[in-house]
Design an enzyme around this catalytic site. Structure first.
Site, short mmCIF file in Angstrom:
data_model
loop_
_atom_site.label_atom_id
_atom_site.label_comp_id
_atom_site.label_asym_id
_atom_site.label_seq_id
_atom_site.Cartn_x
_atom_site.Cartn_y
_atom_site.Cartn_z
N GLY A 191 1.14 -5.49 1.08
CA GLY A 191 0.04 -5.16 0.25
C GLY A 191 0.10 -5.78 -1.22
O GLY A 191 -0.01 -6.84 -2.11
N GLU A 233 0.70 -9.73 -0.18
CA GLU A 233 -1.18 -10.35 -0.53
C GLU A 233 -2.17 -9.94 -1.73
O GLU A 233 -2.84 -10.79 -2.20
CB GLU A 233 -2.13 -9.22 0.05
CG GLU A 233 -1.56 -9.12 1.87
CD GLU A 233 -1.98 -8.12 2.43
OE1 GLU A 233 -1.58 -7.38 2.54
OE2 GLU A 233 -2.28 -8.31 3.99
N ALA A 287 0.99 -1.43 -0.36
CA ALA A 287 -0.71 -0.52 0.35
C ALA A 287 0.79 1.23 -0.02
O ALA A 287 1.73 1.54 1.00
CB ALA A 287 -0.81 -0.42 1.18
N GLU A 341 4.27 -4.85 7.80
CA GLU A 341 3.23 -4.15 8.42
C GLU A 341 3.54 -3.92 9.67
O GLU A 341 3.20 -2.65 10.60
CB GLU A 341 2.03 -4.21 8.19
CG GLU A 341 1.51 -3.93 6.35
CD GLU A 341 1.56 -5.61 5.78
OE1 GLU A 341 2.29 -6.16 5.94
OE2 GLU A 341 0.99 -5.44 4.70
#
Ligand code: CO8
Length: 260
Positions: free
Chosen positions: A111, A114, A67, A134
């Site tokens: 992310g 992911e 992200a 994270e």
């Protein structure tokens, strides 16, 4: 259609679509603009009948750094909850009906890892690095890292990666079953295209239902999954491609599938 944050190509002859994340200056950080573009590109792949397989890839140094930290760092909980910020589009990749391969070179972290986990097959370059860092930012995985990664590589390894933020290299990722294969970085896209061409050449209904059934294995008890698989298997006997595939086998000739 040109995108601000993606490069896309589609080869009608082979049915292979390539979506390349293209923010190299930010290691393909998943900004809202990029997730909107990605959602639109994936919508088009699902709508376009001729697309038989999609490759999602990044640049040489990064599949994605996760992200966009600069974009989200000042968000508050009410904003994130009420606006459903960044989460709006994040599951689109997992909902793609066509088979999708993540071709990962360099970093696939946070992310980015992911996103790769939402794809059906992860093909890794030998310089790939995976992880969920994270926790080091004061947050935790938020797009499936604690769930899909645990199902892919097991509890202990997932805990270790998510609790320490350590990155694992391609060889370790292959050992633990996160990736289907590791290839030389310079061969990554050739290998991904060759795999995608093979998948796209299969009868579409059988390939899409196979994907659906394998994904179902992660959602249901075994007996329900077996039942679901059996119904899909039986339903394929209503397709012309099943008749052609089996006739061709018996007649010792190549099959000419209609769907493709
Ligand atoms: N966000 C914003 N910018 C980034 C990001 C990122 N995630 N990753 C890299 N960049 C930028 C860097 O800031 C740098 O920009 P600048 O040149 O302007 O300083 C540029 O990309 C190049 O990066 P580096 O110089 O840091 O490159 P290095 O080779 O030194 O390091 C790393 C590579 C290790 C990957 C490093 O960039 C890094 O640690 N990046 C952050 C990784 C990270 O913590 N990711 C997790 C983000 S949070 C998340 O993904 C949660 C997802 C939950 C989604 C929820 C949906 C519902």
């Amino acid at each position: 259609m040109p995108y601000e944050t993606l490069l896309t190509e589609f080869d009608e002859d082979t049915g292979v679509a390539v979506i390349q994340m293209n923010r190299p200056e930010a290691l393909n950080a998943l900004s809202e603009a990029m997730m909107n573009d990605l959602t639109s590109a994936l919508d088009r792949c699902d709508k376009e009948d001729k697309v038989g397989c999609v490759i999602l890839t990044g640049t040489k140094k990064a599949f994605s750094g996760g992200a966009d930290i600069k974009e989200i760092k000042d968000k508050t909980f009410p904003e994130s909850y009420y606006e459903d910020f960044i989460s709006r589009n994040w599951e689109r990749t997992a909902r793609l009906r066509k088979p999708i391969i993540a071709a990962v070179a360099g970093y696939a972290v946070g992310g980015g890892c992911e996103l790769a986990l939402m794809c059906d097959i992860i093909l890794a370059a030998d310089n790939a690095k995976f992880g969920q860092p994270e926790v080091r930012l004061g947050v935790m995985p938020g797009a499936g890292g604690t769930q899909r990664l645990a199902r892919a590589i097991g509890k202990s390894k997932t805990m270790e990666l998510c609790l320490t933020g350590r990155l694992m290299d391609a060889a370790e990722a292959e050992r633990f079953g996160l990736v289907s294969r590791v290839v030389k970085a310079e061969d990554l896209m050739d290998e991904a295209r060759s795999l995608a061409r093979t998948i796209a050449s299969m009868p579409m209904a059988g390939a899409m239902m196979t994907k659906e059934a394998v994904n179902y294995a992660y959602e249901t008890p075994l007996s329900q999954g077996i039942q679901f698989e059996r119904r899909l298997f039986q339903s394929l006997f209503s397709t012309a491609d099943q008749k052609e595939g089996m006739d061709a086998y018996v007649e010792k000739r190549s099959a000419h599938f209609r769907d493709k």
